[in-house]
Design an enzyme around this catalytic site. Sequence first.
Site, PDB file in Angstrom:
ATOM      1  N   GLY A  79     -13.792   0.691  -4.922  1.00 15.23           N
ATOM      2  CA  GLY A  79     -13.786   1.529  -3.718  1.00 15.23           C
ATOM      3  C   GLY A  79     -14.532   0.839  -2.587  1.00 15.23           C
ATOM      4  N   ASP A 132      -7.789   8.399   0.477  1.00 12.78           N
ATOM      5  CA  ASP A 132      -8.334   7.297   1.291  1.00 12.78           C
ATOM      6  C   ASP A 132      -8.162   7.562   2.787  1.00 12.78           C
ATOM      7  OD1 ASP A 132      -9.547   5.696  -0.560  1.00 12.78           O
ATOM      8  OD2 ASP A 132      -7.900   4.290  -0.774  1.00 12.78           O
ATOM      9  N   ARG A 189       0.831  -1.191   0.000  1.00  9.19           N
ATOM     10  CA  ARG A 189       0.000   0.000   0.000  1.00  9.19           C
ATOM     11  C   ARG A 189       0.874   1.253   0.000  1.00  9.19           C
ATOM     12  NH1 ARG A 189      -5.118   1.748  -1.037  1.00  9.19           N
ATOM     13  NH2 ARG A 189      -6.109   2.888   0.655  1.00  9.19           N
ATOM     14  N   THR A 220      -9.791   0.509  -9.650  1.00 13.10           N
ATOM     15  CA  THR A 220      -8.760  -0.354  -9.088  1.00 13.10           C
ATOM     16  C   THR A 220      -8.736  -1.566  -9.992  1.00 13.10           C
ATOM     17  OG1 THR A 220      -9.188   0.539  -6.922  1.00 13.10           O
ATOM     18  CG2 THR A 220      -8.277  -1.677  -6.962  1.00 13.10           C
ATOM     19  N   ASN A 239      -6.130   4.399  -6.945  1.00 15.93           N
ATOM     20  CA  ASN A 239      -7.310   4.986  -6.306  1.00 15.93           C
ATOM     21  C   ASN A 239      -8.282   5.470  -7.378  1.00 15.93           C
ATOM     22  OD1 ASN A 239      -9.047   5.555  -4.248  1.00 15.93           O
ATOM     23  ND2 ASN A 239      -8.245   7.589  -3.866  1.00 15.93           N
TER      24      ASN A 239
HETATM   25  O1  DON Z   1      -7.972   1.190  -1.366  1.00 14.72           O
HETATM   26  C1  DON Z   1      -9.122   1.494  -1.596  1.00 14.72           C
HETATM   27  O2  DON Z   1     -10.077   1.080  -0.967  1.00 14.72           O
HETATM   28  C2  DON Z   1      -9.419   2.416  -2.761  1.00 14.72           C
HETATM   29  N1  DON Z   1      -8.288   3.242  -3.039  1.00 14.72           N
HETATM   30  C3  DON Z   1      -9.808   1.582  -3.915  1.00 14.72           C
HETATM   31  C4  DON Z   1     -10.198   2.424  -5.080  1.00 14.72           C
HETATM   32  C5  DON Z   1     -10.984   1.727  -6.071  1.00 14.72           C
HETATM   33  O3  DON Z   1     -11.372   0.592  -5.948  1.00 14.72           O
HETATM   34  C6  DON Z   1     -11.306   2.545  -7.238  1.00 14.72           C
HETATM   35  N2  DON Z   1     -12.371   2.000  -7.899  1.00 14.72           N
HETATM   36  N3  DON Z   1     -13.456   2.307  -7.617  1.00 14.72           N
END
Ligand code: DON
Length: 565
Positions: free
Chosen positions: A467, A416, A101, A374, A394
């Site tokens: 997300g 985030d 991460r 993502t 992100n």
């Molecule tokens: O880590 C996370 O939860 C987010 N940055 C994920 C972002 C994501 O899945 C983008 N798509 N919607």
Amino acid sequence: MKQQFSILAILISVLFTTACRQAPKLQPTGLVAEKAMVVSARVEASKIGSNILAKGGNAFDAMVATELALAVAYPFAGNIGGGGFMVYRKADGTTGAIDYREKAPLAAHADMYLDSLGNVIPNKSTTGATSVGVPGTIAGVFAVHKRFGKLPMTQLIAPAIALAKRGVVVTEKQEKRLKRYRNIIAKVSGDSTLLALSYKQGDTIKYHALASTLTKIQQNGRDAFYKGETAKQLAAFIQAKGGYITEEDLAKYEAKWRSPISFKYKGLKVVSMSPPSSGGITIQQIMGMIEPHNLANYGHNSVKTIQVIAEAERRAYADRNYFLGDPDFVEIPMQKLGNKAYLKERMASFSLDKATKSTDVGHGQIQISESNETTHYSIIDAAGNAVSATTTLNGGYGSKLYSEELGFFFNNEMDDFSSKPGVPNMFGLIGAEANSIAPEKRMLSSMTPTIVEKDGKLFMVVGSPGGSTIITSVLQTILNVYEFNLSMQEAVNAPRFHHQWLPDIVMFEKGGFPSETIQELKAKGYQTTTDRAPILGKVDAILVLPNGKLEGGADKRGDDAAIGF
Ligand code: DON
């Protein structure tokens, strides 16, 4: 005679279809492979991963090759300027996880996105250099290779370099995406930047700068990204654009091995990502809360099933947003959060007659926007090793900040974090102190790379972008197979719904649910919407069939593809 024959034929076919419905797990509808498979967001990446497996590489080798191939073939989310998580289960049953991460730069502080009045400054945590966290992907793939790799790293990086030089053909969906993001990419990175140019389906985009950065990494290893010339260029570029990342930030970055979250759900053992992702613990809470209910009897996507799941989600996300953050910075009551008695108590206020109100579980009113920026990939090798990895920038194309020199987009992962307690981020998630910003802290994630065992054996590898909707997409995919007997591909394609405590609303994929179902839920007091999310999640998964073969589930919502042998 002829007529009798056709009646018999009809009867046989009716009987056959009914029998199929009762045992659909024996009727895979996705790609079936004998031994090994990769499912990812682009056919080019799945092929590269699968080729590595065919050449004797293991699932970890294929992870490295697939991750880097996605950085080339799927710049929307694949990356070397972002980060991710990987959960694995080796053929001998041992499990583990790695956290690559992004983290906050050393110069970060709790109020960095607030103005002098304490209000959140629009776009500062989402767009451009100020939103960029220290990238983790290259550290992640090198750490995985060091511990588990079989083939030499140079061989694993080579296909991504070749692909970048050869170029990637624009798909119909990609053309639309690029069009949608062109203005903002041009605004942040200049209108002559590679992905701000105009592309049509069928065009080939060559990524020469990325090929050259990857070649340096191939020749000089991890340090060719985190130290020396590239690090200098990277830090200078971000700072010139007003961002915070320094050479010291890059030099100090480390991927971290973590113990995954493991728990039982009926006859399954679920292994998923631990903090700093909320994925594993939140899916554990939801599954713990729904376990006492007989969902199979209620029926797939029936009103009762939706109620039970949405109410469990409401309660789990309320806990998520309050308690979870980077475990190296905050104390998380993990035992309590997963405790069955605690979860039972959380569901005590649930009734099938009437919706619970999120205001009775927490506070606040917010807007959210959903997207799928993502990317997840699932891998099983011929020896039975499994890798489940989710990686992200992100937002779509991350911060929209693209380095022409280095050839990639930078993440906007800083969003985030909770910029201010009680104020929602771009996914409408309301954070608390546990997810406040601090130097070198990792921002809370929803990514949920997951591996499921049944009867002690590998059963499913699954994950998704989306997300805050990642967790619920993964949840529904597992339930679709285990409770409702859908094939892997059907389980992935099935329409999805989502609740995340706040806003107090059940989101449905448009066109996926009968209006009677939605009307009935409304009558029970649920607020619903089919407009917020054209799609929820984009799942790529693999199921081990009873005969040991593998069925791929490549989400129809994207250009996703399963490749195996
Ligand atoms: O880590 C996370 O939860 C987010 N940055 C994920 C972002 C994501 O899945 C983008 N798509 N919607």
